[in-house]
Scaffold this motif. Sequence first.
Motif, PDB file in Angstrom:
ATOM      1  N   LEU A  34      -8.709   1.671 -30.251  1.00 12.87           N
ATOM      2  CA  LEU A  34      -9.634   2.739 -29.894  1.00 12.87           C
ATOM      3  C   LEU A  34      -9.441   3.866 -30.907  1.00 12.87           C
ATOM      4  CD1 LEU A  34     -11.502   3.289 -27.254  1.00 12.87           C
ATOM      5  CD2 LEU A  34      -9.822   5.065 -26.818  1.00 12.87           C
ATOM      6  N   ALA A  35     -10.465   4.143 -31.692  1.00 17.72           N
ATOM      7  CA  ALA A  35     -10.398   5.181 -32.724  1.00 17.72           C
ATOM      8  C   ALA A  35     -11.093   6.422 -32.180  1.00 17.72           C
ATOM      9  CB  ALA A  35     -11.052   4.690 -34.006  1.00 17.72           C
ATOM     10  N   ASP A  36     -10.338   7.279 -31.513  1.00 18.72           N
ATOM     11  CA  ASP A  36     -10.929   8.401 -30.791  1.00 18.72           C
ATOM     12  C   ASP A  36     -11.064   9.630 -31.692  1.00 18.72           C
ATOM     13  OD1 ASP A  36     -11.797   9.203 -28.010  1.00 18.72           O
ATOM     14  OD2 ASP A  36     -10.416  10.834 -28.501  1.00 18.72           O
ATOM     15  N   GLY A  37     -12.130  10.372 -31.468  1.00 22.15           N
ATOM     16  CA  GLY A  37     -12.405  11.557 -32.269  1.00 22.15           C
ATOM     17  C   GLY A  37     -12.124  12.862 -31.543  1.00 22.15           C
ATOM     18  N   GLY A  38     -11.198  12.806 -30.567  1.00 18.06           N
ATOM     19  CA  GLY A  38     -10.835  14.027 -29.845  1.00 18.06           C
ATOM     20  C   GLY A  38     -11.574  14.197 -28.544  1.00 18.06           C
ATOM     21  N   SER A  39     -11.720  13.121 -27.794  1.00 20.36           N
ATOM     22  CA  SER A  39     -12.431  13.185 -26.511  1.00 20.36           C
ATOM     23  C   SER A  39     -11.802  14.217 -25.590  1.00 20.36           C
ATOM     24  CB  SER A  39     -12.414  11.811 -25.834  1.00 20.36           C
ATOM     25  OG  SER A  39     -13.168  10.876 -26.566  1.00 20.36           O
ATOM     26  N   THR A  40     -12.658  14.956 -24.886  1.00 22.80           N
ATOM     27  CA  THR A  40     -12.174  15.953 -23.930  1.00 22.80           C
ATOM     28  C   THR A  40     -12.337  15.476 -22.493  1.00 22.80           C
ATOM     29  OG1 THR A  40     -14.340  17.047 -24.011  1.00 22.80           O
ATOM     30  CG2 THR A  40     -12.617  17.873 -25.484  1.00 22.80           C
ATOM     31  N   ASP A  41     -12.817  14.241 -22.320  1.00 23.33           N
ATOM     32  CA  ASP A  41     -12.916  13.666 -20.982  1.00 23.33           C
ATOM     33  C   ASP A  41     -11.771  12.670 -20.797  1.00 23.33           C
ATOM     34  OD1 ASP A  41     -13.659  11.507 -22.509  1.00 23.33           O
ATOM     35  OD2 ASP A  41     -15.715  11.374 -21.766  1.00 23.33           O
ATOM     36  N   THR A  42     -11.947  11.673 -19.955  1.00 18.57           N
ATOM     37  CA  THR A  42     -10.863  10.733 -19.642  1.00 18.57           C
ATOM     38  C   THR A  42     -10.959   9.428 -20.433  1.00 18.57           C
ATOM     39  OG1 THR A  42     -12.146   9.894 -17.764  1.00 18.57           O
ATOM     40  CG2 THR A  42     -10.570  11.665 -17.319  1.00 18.57           C
ATOM     41  N   THR A  43     -11.655   9.443 -21.557  1.00 14.51           N
ATOM     42  CA  THR A  43     -11.814   8.223 -22.353  1.00 14.51           C
ATOM     43  C   THR A  43     -10.472   7.579 -22.671  1.00 14.51           C
ATOM     44  OG1 THR A  43     -13.879   8.976 -23.380  1.00 14.51           O
ATOM     45  CG2 THR A  43     -12.639   7.277 -24.542  1.00 14.51           C
ATOM     46  N   ARG A  44      -9.544   8.341 -23.216  1.00 15.96           N
ATOM     47  CA  ARG A  44      -8.274   7.758 -23.669  1.00 15.96           C
ATOM     48  C   ARG A  44      -7.420   7.282 -22.500  1.00 15.96           C
ATOM     49  NH1 ARG A  44      -8.558  12.246 -27.068  1.00 15.96           N
ATOM     50  NH2 ARG A  44      -6.809  13.313 -26.066  1.00 15.96           N
ATOM     51  N   SER A  45      -7.394   8.014 -21.424  1.00 14.07           N
ATOM     52  CA  SER A  45      -6.571   7.587 -20.285  1.00 14.07           C
ATOM     53  C   SER A  45      -7.123   6.317 -19.650  1.00 14.07           C
ATOM     54  CB  SER A  45      -6.472   8.708 -19.244  1.00 14.07           C
ATOM     55  OG  SER A  45      -7.748   9.043 -18.737  1.00 14.07           O
ATOM     56  N   LYS A  46      -8.440   6.193 -19.596  1.00 15.42           N
ATOM     57  CA  LYS A  46      -9.043   4.980 -19.046  1.00 15.42           C
ATOM     58  C   LYS A  46      -8.795   3.774 -19.952  1.00 15.42           C
ATOM     59  CE  LYS A  46     -12.780   6.893 -16.215  1.00 15.42           C
ATOM     60  NZ  LYS A  46     -14.250   6.913 -15.975  1.00 15.42           N
ATOM     61  N   ALA A  47      -8.700   4.030 -21.262  1.00 13.02           N
ATOM     62  CA  ALA A  47      -8.552   2.938 -22.221  1.00 13.02           C
ATOM     63  C   ALA A  47      -7.115   2.494 -22.413  1.00 13.02           C
ATOM     64  CB  ALA A  47      -9.128   3.372 -23.569  1.00 13.02           C
ATOM     65  N   LEU A  48      -6.163   3.307 -22.026  1.00 15.40           N
ATOM     66  CA  LEU A  48      -4.766   3.112 -22.424  1.00 15.40           C
ATOM     67  C   LEU A  48      -4.235   1.711 -22.145  1.00 15.40           C
ATOM     68  CD1 LEU A  48      -2.371   4.564 -23.698  1.00 15.40           C
ATOM     69  CD2 LEU A  48      -1.681   5.300 -21.394  1.00 15.40           C
ATOM     70  N   ALA A  49      -4.491   1.179 -20.965  1.00 16.82           N
ATOM     71  CA  ALA A  49      -3.952  -0.139 -20.611  1.00 16.82           C
ATOM     72  C   ALA A  49      -4.805  -1.285 -21.131  1.00 16.82           C
ATOM     73  CB  ALA A  49      -3.821  -0.243 -19.090  1.00 16.82           C
ATOM     74  N   LEU A  50      -5.937  -0.965 -21.714  1.00 16.68           N
ATOM     75  CA  LEU A  50      -6.888  -2.005 -22.112  1.00 16.68           C
ATOM     76  C   LEU A  50      -7.004  -2.183 -23.619  1.00 16.68           C
ATOM     77  CD1 LEU A  50      -9.739  -1.106 -19.579  1.00 16.68           C
ATOM     78  CD2 LEU A  50      -8.036  -2.930 -19.362  1.00 16.68           C
ATOM     79  N   VAL A  51      -6.201  -1.443 -24.372  1.00 15.66           N
ATOM     80  CA  VAL A  51      -6.226  -1.541 -25.834  1.00 15.66           C
ATOM     81  C   VAL A  51      -4.807  -1.708 -26.353  1.00 15.66           C
ATOM     82  CG1 VAL A  51      -8.319  -0.153 -26.031  1.00 15.66           C
ATOM     83  CG2 VAL A  51      -6.086   0.963 -26.179  1.00 15.66           C
ATOM     84  N   ASP A  52      -4.710  -2.087 -27.611  1.00 16.51           N
ATOM     85  CA  ASP A  52      -3.398  -2.228 -28.239  1.00 16.51           C
ATOM     86  C   ASP A  52      -2.940  -0.949 -28.918  1.00 16.51           C
ATOM     87  OD1 ASP A  52      -2.869  -5.245 -27.936  1.00 16.51           O
ATOM     88  OD2 ASP A  52      -4.910  -5.176 -28.723  1.00 16.51           O
ATOM     89  N   LYS A  53      -3.904  -0.153 -29.393  1.00 18.42           N
ATOM     90  CA  LYS A  53      -3.575   1.106 -30.052  1.00 18.42           C
ATOM     91  C   LYS A  53      -4.684   2.109 -29.787  1.00 18.42           C
ATOM     92  CE  LYS A  53      -1.345  -1.218 -33.988  1.00 18.42           C
ATOM     93  NZ  LYS A  53      -1.482  -1.520 -35.433  1.00 18.42           N
ATOM     94  N   ILE A  54      -4.299   3.386 -29.741  1.00 16.16           N
ATOM     95  CA  ILE A  54      -5.259   4.473 -29.734  1.00 16.16           C
ATOM     96  C   ILE A  54      -4.921   5.373 -30.915  1.00 16.16           C
ATOM     97  CG2 ILE A  54      -6.129   6.508 -28.536  1.00 16.16           C
ATOM     98  CD1 ILE A  54      -5.580   5.130 -25.902  1.00 16.16           C
ATOM     99  N   THR A  55      -5.903   5.597 -31.792  1.00 16.00           N
ATOM    100  CA  THR A  55      -5.687   6.491 -32.922  1.00 16.00           C
ATOM    101  C   THR A  55      -6.530   7.743 -32.721  1.00 16.00           C
ATOM    102  OG1 THR A  55      -7.467   5.535 -34.277  1.00 16.00           O
ATOM    103  CG2 THR A  55      -5.283   4.527 -34.446  1.00 16.00           C
ATOM    104  N   LEU A  56      -6.048   8.865 -33.229  1.00 12.45           N
ATOM    105  CA  LEU A  56      -6.734  10.145 -33.087  1.00 12.45           C
ATOM    106  C   LEU A  56      -7.066  10.703 -34.466  1.00 12.45           C
ATOM    107  CD1 LEU A  56      -4.564  11.824 -30.304  1.00 12.45           C
ATOM    108  CD2 LEU A  56      -6.802  10.761 -30.043  1.00 12.45           C
ATOM    109  N   SER A  57      -8.252  11.260 -34.571  1.00 11.21           N
ATOM    110  CA  SER A  57      -8.667  11.869 -35.829  1.00 11.21           C
ATOM    111  C   SER A  57      -9.697  12.936 -35.526  1.00 11.21           C
ATOM    112  CB  SER A  57      -9.262  10.811 -36.768  1.00 11.21           C
ATOM    113  OG  SER A  57     -10.527  10.373 -36.288  1.00 11.21           O
ATOM    114  N   ALA A  58     -10.162  13.602 -36.571  1.00 12.95           N
ATOM    115  CA  ALA A  58     -11.306  14.496 -36.428  1.00 12.95           C
ATOM    116  C   ALA A  58     -12.525  13.670 -36.018  1.00 12.95           C
ATOM    117  CB  ALA A  58     -11.567  15.222 -37.745  1.00 12.95           C
ATOM    118  N   PRO A  59     -13.496  14.279 -35.333  1.00 15.09           N
ATOM    119  CA  PRO A  59     -14.694  13.532 -34.935  1.00 15.09           C
ATOM    120  C   PRO A  59     -15.541  13.141 -36.125  1.00 15.09           C
ATOM    121  CG  PRO A  59     -14.953  15.857 -34.416  1.00 15.09           C
ATOM    122  CD  PRO A  59     -13.540  15.677 -34.850  1.00 15.09           C
ATOM    123  N   GLY A  60     -16.328  12.095 -35.936  1.00 15.00           N
ATOM    124  CA  GLY A  60     -17.168  11.535 -36.996  1.00 15.00           C
ATOM    125  C   GLY A  60     -16.851  10.062 -37.114  1.00 15.00           C
TER     126      GLY A  60
END
Length: 226
Positions: A34-60
């Motif tokens: 999951l290549a997240d661009g700084g979500s302010t909702d629950t995207t990352r928490s919902k995805a945590l158990a369903l992905v192998d990695k979560i990366t964070l970056s600037a949006p775009g």
Amino acid sequence: MTFSIIIPTLNEADGITTCLLALQPLRIHCEIILADGGSTDTTRSKALALVDKITLSAPGRATQMNNGAAHAKGDILIFLHADTQLPEHALDSIQRHLATGNASWGRFDIRLDSPHILLKIVATLINWRSRFTGIATGDQVIFVKRTVFFNLGGYPDLALMEDIALCHLLKKRSPPLCLQDKVISSARRWQHNGIIKTILLMWSLRLRYYLGADPAKLAALYRNGK
């Protein structure tokens, strides 16, 4: 071949669980990033158990997908939008076609998740245009050999049209594989903004891009639906 599915997200809490649950059977063959661009909702928490990695970056999307790719281990990188569903046996199809020719990248045909006749025509025209031009959009799920992707420098750092810019670079290496298996992509933008209005907007944005317009200004028009 090994695979990495890279999903750029920004505030996709409403649909991310559905997207990722559909991919769970594939995790024995690939990693999901999951290549997240700084979500302010629950995207990352919902995805945590369903992905192998979560990366964070600037949006775009370009920035996010490049960041996700930098953490990927697969031989083949698959860039999947959160509102798009892969066809059945997608990985087998990619592997079979890449192994039998000289192509290093490709995309799928697309179907929009609406019975509206105009949107069926839109999807057909997208597929025809893509075959004729060798250019794919992100909704068609671009896949590419890892080595080729990084040799080209990844997605060009553009606010919009990064998928088109990448395809122009990839075409210099090989023609795309245009797989007839259909991904199913959300029609929500077309339905929300109006089908005809969205068609005209997308044609206008593409024309302006080819005429040299600033992608950042085009991105603002795209977000506003104007």
